[in-house]
Design an enzyme around this catalytic site. Structure first.
Site, mmCIF file in Angstrom:
data_model
loop_
_atom_site.group_PDB
_atom_site.id
_atom_site.type_symbol
_atom_site.label_atom_id
_atom_site.label_comp_id
_atom_site.label_asym_id
_atom_site.label_seq_id
_atom_site.Cartn_x
_atom_site.Cartn_y
_atom_site.Cartn_z
ATOM 1 N N HIS A 164 1.386 -1.203 0.594
ATOM 2 C CA HIS A 164 -0.357 0.253 0.082
ATOM 3 C C HIS A 164 0.757 1.363 -0.354
ATOM 4 C CE1 HIS A 164 -2.954 3.098 1.234
ATOM 5 N NE2 HIS A 164 -4.063 1.451 1.269
ATOM 6 N N THR A 174 -8.687 19.346 -52.486
ATOM 7 C CA THR A 174 -10.092 18.870 -51.930
ATOM 8 C C THR A 174 -9.400 17.949 -52.804
ATOM 9 O OG1 THR A 174 -11.275 19.435 -53.573
ATOM 10 C CG2 THR A 174 -11.224 20.940 -51.866
ATOM 11 N N HIS A 175 -10.130 17.273 -51.859
ATOM 12 C CA HIS A 175 -9.997 15.113 -52.266
ATOM 13 C C HIS A 175 -8.942 15.023 -52.853
ATOM 14 C CE1 HIS A 175 -14.219 14.431 -51.521
ATOM 15 N NE2 HIS A 175 -14.326 16.201 -52.097
ATOM 16 N N SER A 202 19.359 4.722 -44.181
ATOM 17 C CA SER A 202 20.422 3.995 -43.780
ATOM 18 C C SER A 202 21.015 3.533 -45.345
ATOM 19 C CB SER A 202 20.308 2.622 -42.783
ATOM 20 O OG SER A 202 19.687 1.753 -43.598
ATOM 21 N N LYS A 234 17.679 10.885 -49.242
ATOM 22 C CA LYS A 234 16.798 10.224 -48.865
ATOM 23 C C LYS A 234 16.159 12.035 -47.697
ATOM 24 C CE LYS A 234 13.528 7.526 -48.100
ATOM 25 N NZ LYS A 234 11.961 7.670 -49.200
ATOM 26 N N GLU A 249 6.398 12.474 -38.932
ATOM 27 C CA GLU A 249 5.915 11.326 -39.307
ATOM 28 C C GLU A 249 5.390 11.323 -37.414
ATOM 29 O OE1 GLU A 249 6.998 9.543 -43.479
ATOM 30 O OE2 GLU A 249 8.463 9.000 -41.154
#
Length: 450
Positions: free
Chosen positions: A68, A140-141, A263, A268, A275
C-alpha cells in the site's frame, strides 16, 4: 513514458519524488488547519514542518511489506519526524491525499501545456503573416481545387490550436480540484471548514459533493482535450507530410547538417518529425479512451482507475508536451518552396478557373447553370486529357466563344480574383495575437511577482 519522448521539465512533474512531495504538501496543509483548531499541538506541527522528508527508496522498501503505497509514504515521513509523526495523516483517508496531490501535479502539467500552446501559437501567427501572400494550389480530395495562400493555411492552424487551447484551459481549471472529505465524502472525521481552508491554501477547487475520490469526469475531460489537441497537431503534421511528397515538394522539414534520412539511400530527406507527431497522436486517443473507461467506478469508488491513471495521466501530458515543443520547432524552421508552388499551379493547366468560367457563362453569357456546367466540364476534361491549357480550349469552344469575349474569359483566370478576400481573413489574426500578448504579459507579471 520512455525517455525518448520525455522532456526534462514535464518529466520532473511526474517523478516519484514530485508525486510524494505533492502528497506531503497536502498532509502538512491539513496539519496546519488542524493545529489552528487545537487538534494538533503547535510543537508537533513545528516538528512536522521542519523534519518531514520524502525518501522514495524507503517508501518502496516499506511498500514491499504493506503493499500500500500511501501507508508506506505516511510511515516513511513519520519516521523522519519522530514521535510527533503520529499527527501526520490524522483523520484522512488515502484518496484525500492522493487525489488532492494528483490535482497539484495535473495543474502543473496543464499549465506547462498551455505555455507550450502559446509558444506554438506565436510561431504560427508569425509564419502565417510572413507567408500571407505565398500563393499555392488548394486541394480537395487531394486534387487541385482553387488557389489559396500558405499563410491562410497556417492561419487556420493557428485558430484551431487556439480552440484546442481553450478546451485544455477549461479542463486544466476543472482538474485542479481536490477533496478532504473522508472515506465516503461525508466529512466523518474532518469538517468541511478544514477542506475549504486546505484547498484554498493550495489554490484548488473543492469537489462540492465527492465520494471517496474526486469524480473522474474531470480527468476524462482533461485527456479528451489533450487528445483533441493531439489530433490537431496530427492534422498539421499530415499536411506537411503530404506537401513534402516528391511529386508535390512545396514544403520541407528542416534538415540539419549531419542528419541522415536513410541507412541505404543517401538522397533521403524524410518528414520524420511530422510522422512522429502523427504516431504519438494515436497514443493520446488511446489514453483518452482509457480515461473515459475510468469514469463508471463502482459505488463510492473502486480501484480499477488507479492502475490505469498511473500510466495515462503522466504519459498523456508528457507526450503532448513533446509534440507541442517539436511542432513549434518544425513550424519555425519549415522550408517553404514558393517556386514549386508556382510550378504546381502551372501544371494544373488553369483547370482551377472552371468555377469562375461557369459563373461567367451564367451571369454574362446567359446560359442556365446546368448548360454552363456541361460546357465547362466538357472543356475541362478535354484539357486534362490532352494536357492543354483550359483557357486555350475554352477560347476555341463555340459554346463559349459566342457568349464570352476573350477579355471576359481572361478575367476568369485572374489569380487576384480568387484571393481578393485573403487580406481580410488574415487580419483576423490580429485579435488572436492581441489575446496571446495579453496572456504572455499576465504570465510574466505573475512570474515577476513570485
Amino acid at each position: 513514458m520512455i525517455p525518448r519522448y520525455t522532456l526534462p521539465e514535464m518529466g520532473a512533474i511526474w517523478s516519484d519524488v514530485a508525486r510524494f512531495e505533492a502528497m506531503l504538501r497536502v498532509e502538512l496543509q491539513v496539519a496546519r488547519a488542524q493545529s489552528a483548531r487545537g487538534q494538533v499541538p503547535p510543537e508537533a506541527l513545528a516538528a512536522l514542518e521542519s523534519r518531514s522528508r520524502v525518501d522514495v527508496e524507503r517508501i518502496a522498501e516499506i511498500e514491499r511489506t504493506t503493499d500500500h503505497d500511501v501507508i508506506a509514504f505516511v510511515s516513511q515521513v513519520a519516521e523522519t519526524v519522530g514521535p510527533e509523526g503520529r499527527y501526520l495523516h490524522l483523520g484522512l483517508t488515502s484518496s484525500d491525499v492522493v487525489d488532492t496531490g494528483l490535482a497539484l501535479q495535473l495543474r502543473a502539467a496543464g499549465e506547462r501545456l498551455l505555455l507550450d500552446c502559446d509558444r506554438l501559437l506565436d510561431v504560427l501567427i508569425g509564419r502565417a503573416r510572413t507567408e500571407a501572400g505565398t500563393v499555392m494550389m488548394g486541394r480537395t480530395h487531394s486534387v487541385h481545387a482553387e488557389p489559396t495562400t500558405f499563410g491562410l493555411k497556417l492561419a487556420g492552424w493557428a485558430f484551431e490550436l487556439e480552440r484546442g487551447r481553450v478546451r485544455l484551459a477549461t479542463a486544466v481549471d476543472e482538474i485542479a480540484t481536490g477533496k478532504i472529505s473522508g472515506p465516503v465524502g461525508t466529512y466523518s472525521h474532518l469538517g468541511p471548514d478544514i477542506e475549504a481552508e486546505v484547498l484554498g491554501a493550495l489554490g484548488l477547487h473543492a469537489d462540492p459533493v465527492s465520494t471517496q475520490i474526486v469524480q473522474r469526469d474531470r480527468h476524462a475531460g482533461l485527456l479528451t482535450a489533450v487528445a483533441i489537441l493531439g489530433g490537431s497537431l496530427e492534422r498539421f503534421a499530415t499536411e506537411i507530410r503530404n506537401l513534402q511528397h516528391t511529386e508535390i515538394g512545396e514544403v520541407q522539414e528542416p534538415f540539419r547538417t549531419g542528419q541522415k534520412g536513410s541507412s541505404a539511400m543517401p538522397h533521403k530527406r524524410n518528414p520524420i518529425l511530422s510522422e512522429r507527431v502523427a504516431g504519438l497522436a494515436r497514443l493520446l486517443r488511446g489514453y483518452a479512451h482509457t480515461a473515459l473507461e475510468d469514469q463508471p467506478l463502482w459505488h463510492e469508488r473502486d480501484i480499477s482507475h488507479s492502475s490505469a491513471e498511473r500510466v495515462i495521466l503522466p504519459d498523456a501530458t508528457i507526450v503532448l508536451d513533446y509534440m507541442l515543443v517539436r511542432m513549434t520547432a518544425l513550424v519555425d524552421g519549415l522550408i517553404v518552396r514558393s517556386e514549386r508552388m508556382r510550378e504546381n499551379i502551372a501544371r494544373g493547366l488553369g483547370l482551377h478557373a472552371s468555377s469562375r468560367v461557369l459563373v461567367a457563362l451564367v451571369d454574362d453569357g446567359g446560359l442556365s447553370r446546368e448548360d454552363a456546367y456541361a460546357v465547362v466540364q466538357r472543356a475541362s476534361l478535354r484539357a486534362a486529357d490532352e494536357r492543354a491549357p483550359l483557357r486555350d480550349v475554352l477560347a476555341v469552344d463555340p459554346g463559349v466563344a459566342q457568349r464570352l469575349s476573350l477579355a471576359q474569359l481572361d478575367a476568369c483566370f485572374d489569380e487576384a480574383a480568387f484571393l481578393r478576400h485573403v487580406p481580410e481573413v488574415m487580419s483576423r489574426l490580429d485579435a488572436l495575437a492581441e489575446a496571446l500578448a495579453a496572456r504572455t504579459a499576465a504570465a510574466k507579471a505573475t512570474a515577476d511577482a513570485c
